[in-house]
Design an enzyme around this catalytic site. Structure first.
Site, short mmCIF file in Angstrom:
data_model
loop_
_atom_site.label_atom_id
_atom_site.label_comp_id
_atom_site.label_asym_id
_atom_site.label_seq_id
_atom_site.Cartn_x
_atom_site.Cartn_y
_atom_site.Cartn_z
N LYS A 92 -27.14 13.28 -47.54
CA LYS A 92 -28.12 12.20 -47.77
C LYS A 92 -29.11 12.70 -48.81
CE LYS A 92 -32.06 11.07 -46.45
NZ LYS A 92 -32.63 10.55 -47.72
N CYS B 190 -40.80 25.09 -53.59
CA CYS B 190 -41.22 25.71 -52.33
C CYS B 190 -41.49 27.20 -52.52
CB CYS B 190 -40.16 25.50 -51.26
SG CYS B 190 -38.63 26.32 -51.69
N PHE C 278 -36.65 15.99 -52.83
CA PHE C 278 -36.67 15.46 -54.20
C PHE C 278 -36.78 16.52 -55.27
CE2 PHE C 278 -41.31 15.84 -53.69
CZ PHE C 278 -41.67 16.30 -54.95
N GLU D 59 -34.23 9.77 -51.52
CA GLU D 59 -34.26 8.42 -52.10
C GLU D 59 -35.09 8.40 -53.39
OE1 GLU D 59 -35.52 9.60 -49.39
OE2 GLU D 59 -37.27 8.51 -48.64
N GLU E 157 -50.13 22.79 -48.17
CA GLU E 157 -49.22 22.76 -49.32
C GLU E 157 -49.67 21.63 -50.24
OE1 GLU E 157 -45.08 21.54 -48.60
OE2 GLU E 157 -44.48 23.06 -50.06
N SER F 251 -40.07 18.87 -46.14
CA SER F 251 -41.39 19.27 -45.65
C SER F 251 -41.29 19.79 -44.22
CB SER F 251 -42.32 18.06 -45.69
OG SER F 251 -41.80 17.05 -44.85
P1 NAD Z 1 -39.56 15.26 -47.26
O1 NAD Z 1 -39.64 16.07 -46.01
O2 NAD Z 1 -40.51 14.13 -47.43
O3 NAD Z 1 -38.09 14.62 -47.42
C1 NAD Z 1 -36.93 15.42 -47.25
C2 NAD Z 1 -35.81 14.51 -46.75
O4 NAD Z 1 -36.16 13.98 -45.47
C3 NAD Z 1 -35.53 13.34 -47.68
O5 NAD Z 1 -34.13 13.19 -47.79
C4 NAD Z 1 -36.19 12.15 -46.96
O6 NAD Z 1 -35.50 10.95 -47.16
C5 NAD Z 1 -36.12 12.54 -45.49
N1 NAD Z 1 -37.28 12.06 -44.70
C6 NAD Z 1 -38.55 11.84 -45.15
N2 NAD Z 1 -39.35 11.45 -44.12
C7 NAD Z 1 -38.57 11.41 -43.03
C8 NAD Z 1 -38.80 11.09 -41.65
N3 NAD Z 1 -40.01 10.72 -41.22
N4 NAD Z 1 -37.77 11.17 -40.78
C9 NAD Z 1 -36.55 11.55 -41.21
N5 NAD Z 1 -36.26 11.86 -42.50
C10 NAD Z 1 -37.26 11.80 -43.39
O7 NAD Z 1 -39.66 16.29 -48.48
P2 NAD Z 1 -39.77 15.97 -50.03
O8 NAD Z 1 -41.11 15.39 -50.30
O9 NAD Z 1 -38.57 15.26 -50.49
O10 NAD Z 1 -39.68 17.45 -50.62
C11 NAD Z 1 -40.80 18.30 -50.76
C12 NAD Z 1 -40.90 19.25 -49.59
O11 NAD Z 1 -39.71 20.01 -49.47
C13 NAD Z 1 -42.01 20.28 -49.78
O12 NAD Z 1 -42.68 20.43 -48.57
C14 NAD Z 1 -41.26 21.55 -50.15
O13 NAD Z 1 -41.92 22.75 -49.84
C15 NAD Z 1 -40.03 21.38 -49.33
N6 NAD Z 1 -38.94 22.20 -49.83
C16 NAD Z 1 -38.64 23.32 -49.13
C17 NAD Z 1 -37.66 24.17 -49.56
C18 NAD Z 1 -37.34 25.43 -48.82
O14 NAD Z 1 -36.40 26.09 -49.18
N7 NAD Z 1 -38.07 25.79 -47.79
C19 NAD Z 1 -36.94 23.86 -50.72
C20 NAD Z 1 -37.25 22.68 -51.41
C21 NAD Z 1 -38.27 21.86 -50.94
#
Ligand code: NAD
Length: 485
Positions: A174, A282, A150, A177, A376, A227
């Site tokens: 994808k 991140c 997000f 959401e 985090e 994450s």
């Molecule tokens: P998230 O992991 O909750 O969601 C990421 C994606 O995974 C979304 O599209 C979501 O729909 C999907 N998802 C969520 N739960 C899932 C599950 N149980 N099974 C399968 N798919 C699932 O992350 P977020 O809250 O959207 O974003 C924040 C996180 O992203 C932070 O931890 C941040 O550090 C990380 N991030 C990392 C980088 C990097 O380059 N390392 C860059 C941007 C964000």
């Protein structure tokens, strides 16, 4: 509702998902209902796969010099629509308008990089024995998927879209959401830039679509950004099905501040790093290790933090749950004996009472076993730990399971070099609070911040989005036959 209900984008058309399950898209800025997003089914995903498969033969056979023409036009369209894209980004994500402008400018840079790919993938040729040539070429993989988080509704999609597609693949993305609107606008611009139908598709949804991506036999590669918890799930599931996968996870970035650091510059950089995009980056500074006596710098960091005003130069956090999670981390640290120097809890922005804001927060006297030191937080919070030596600071940095970024603030070049060598992170800053490598350098962390080989952007992404074909050729029979040919 400000916008029409969101639809999937398949084969160059916006289409209704087959499901009636939807989620509301709420603006964190002020709680406005922006739209609804469908939680698509695997049937919708199959339709996107069918479209991508139909588009692949022609697109993959189009010479790369022609394919990148789309991205020249796309770059200019991103610039032309910068204001509209930035406003959308702010509405759905909550970051300030200035931060959204910077995000779209980064998308422009990513598109620019894709236009340089023909120069970078020329392959190699060598006469390996008399009259025998070996030659390499980068072939597209096929249908690839991109799963995004997000916190950067346009930039993270653009980490993958231009390079993967310019290199001849067809893509299904994808979106998160929580911020599903920006990707639809990107699809419109790609179409206007001349991208053939079916090459780029969007399927909105949550876990069901992520699982379909990992399991579907027609998907050749999966990129994930989010994450660490989900990165591990996706990496395991996609590679279990023998797919190529790169999965970027969360972060806990340490800044090491030494007594000889330039006070004003250090304070400004630390405050900007921990609070930019409301700490939802991140690459944000999340933990600071004060080495020796740097009280004069900590004082200035607090002064800088106090200049950061929610609703003005500090955006919202993504939702109420996030706001509560961040505040509970601060409360727990306080209970465990840390000192809250600047407190961002219970922040309300006049006129935006339904927005979700946390003010900048500086926590001092944090100890390494506290949750605020280890986990985090993903909010505008910095946890300060104190050590006597650089090696103690490095031990704290090295012990954290993540490895996205680390920075040092010092004027001592030798010490900076020592820290670059010893820090266990993929991206290191010297007097830089957010050490994001710019194109053509690639983006990617280490340890629990990234699973898979290579990086997600820049030159390194070429290896991820292509497979290498090696051909060995002999045209002159007089060259004879030996064990080498
Ligand atoms: P998230 O992991 O909750 O969601 C990421 C994606 O995974 C979304 O599209 C979501 O729909 C999907 N998802 C969520 N739960 C899932 C599950 N149980 N099974 C399968 N798919 C699932 O992350 P977020 O809250 O959207 O974003 C924040 C996180 O992203 C932070 O931890 C941040 O550090 C990380 N991030 C990392 C980088 C990097 O380059 N390392 C860059 C941007 C964000």
């Amino acid at each position: 509702m400000k916008y029409a209900a969101i639809q999937n984008y398949i084969n160059g058309q916006f289409v209704q998902a087959s499901t009636t399950k939807t989620l509301e898209v709420i603006s964190p800025v002020d709680g406005t209902l922006l739209s609804t997003v469908p939680l698509s089914s695997s049937k919708d995903f199959d339709n996107a796969v069918t479209a991508a498969k139909a588009a692949f033969p022609a697109w993959s056979k189009t010479p790369i010099k022609e394919r990148v023409q789309v991205f020249f036009k796309y770059k200019f369209l991103l610039e032309k629509h910068l204001k509209e894209l930035a406003e959308l980004c702010t509405e759905e994500n909550g970051k300030t308008y200035g931060e959204s402008v910077a995000e779209i400018e980064k998308c422009v840079e990513l598109a620019e990089f894709a236009t340089s790919l023909p120069q970078l993938i020329t392959g190699e040729v060598l006469e390996v024995s008399k009259g025998v040539e070996c030659r390499t070429e980068h072939a597209p993989l096929g249908i690839v998927a991109s799963i995004v988080p997000f916190n950067f509704p346009s930039m993270v999609p653009n980490w993958t879209i231009p390079n993967a597609i310019a290199l001849g693949n067809c893509m299904i993305i994808k979106p998160s959401e929580k911020v599903p609107l920006s990707c639809g606008k990107l699809a419109e611009l790609l179409k206007e830039a001349g991208l053939p139908d079916g090459v780029f598709n969007i399927v909105h949804g949550d876990v069901e679509i992520v699982e379909a991506i990992c399991d579907h036999p027609a998907i050749d590669a999966v990129s994930f950004v989010g994450s660490t918890k989900v990165a591990k799930i996706v990496y395991q599931r996609a590679t279990h099905h023998y797919k190529r996968c790169i999965a970027l996870g969360g972060a806990k970035n340490h800044l090491m501040v030494l007594p000889d650091a330039i006070p004003n510059m250090t304070a400004q950089n630390v405050a900007a790093s921990m609070s930019g995009c409301a700490g939802q980056r991140c690459m944000a500074a999340s933990a600071m290790v004060a080495v020796g006596n740097v009280d004069h710098i900590i004082e200035k960091i607090c002064d800088e933090a106090k200049k950061i005003i929610p609703g003005q130069n500090l955006g919202a956090v993504i939702n109420k749950a996030s706001q509560q999670r961040i505040e509970s981390y601060i409360t727990e640290a306080e209970k465990n004996g840390a000192k809250i120097l600047v407190d961002g809890r219970n922040t309300k922005v006049a006129g935006k009472e339904n927005g979700t804001y946390v003010g900048p927060t500086v926590i001092d006297y944090v100890t390494p076993e506290m949750s605020v030191a280890k986990e985090e937080i993903f909010g505008p919070v910095i946890s300060i730990m104190r050590t006597n030596t650089v090696d103690e600071a490095l031990a704290i940095e090295n012990a954290n399971p993540y490895g996205n970024a680390a920075s040092v603030f010092t004027q001592n070049g030798g010490m900076a070099r020592y820290i670059i060598e010893k820090a266990s992170a993929g991206m290191i800053g010297v007097n830089v609070g957010v050490p994001v490598p710019r194109e053509p350098f690639s983006f990617g962390g280490w340890n629990d911040s990234k699973f898979g080989v290579g990086d997600i952007t820049g030159k390194s992404s070429i290896e991820f989005w292509t497979k290498l074909k090696k051909s060995t050729t002999k045209w002159n029979p007089e060259a004879g036959i030996n064990w080498m040919s």
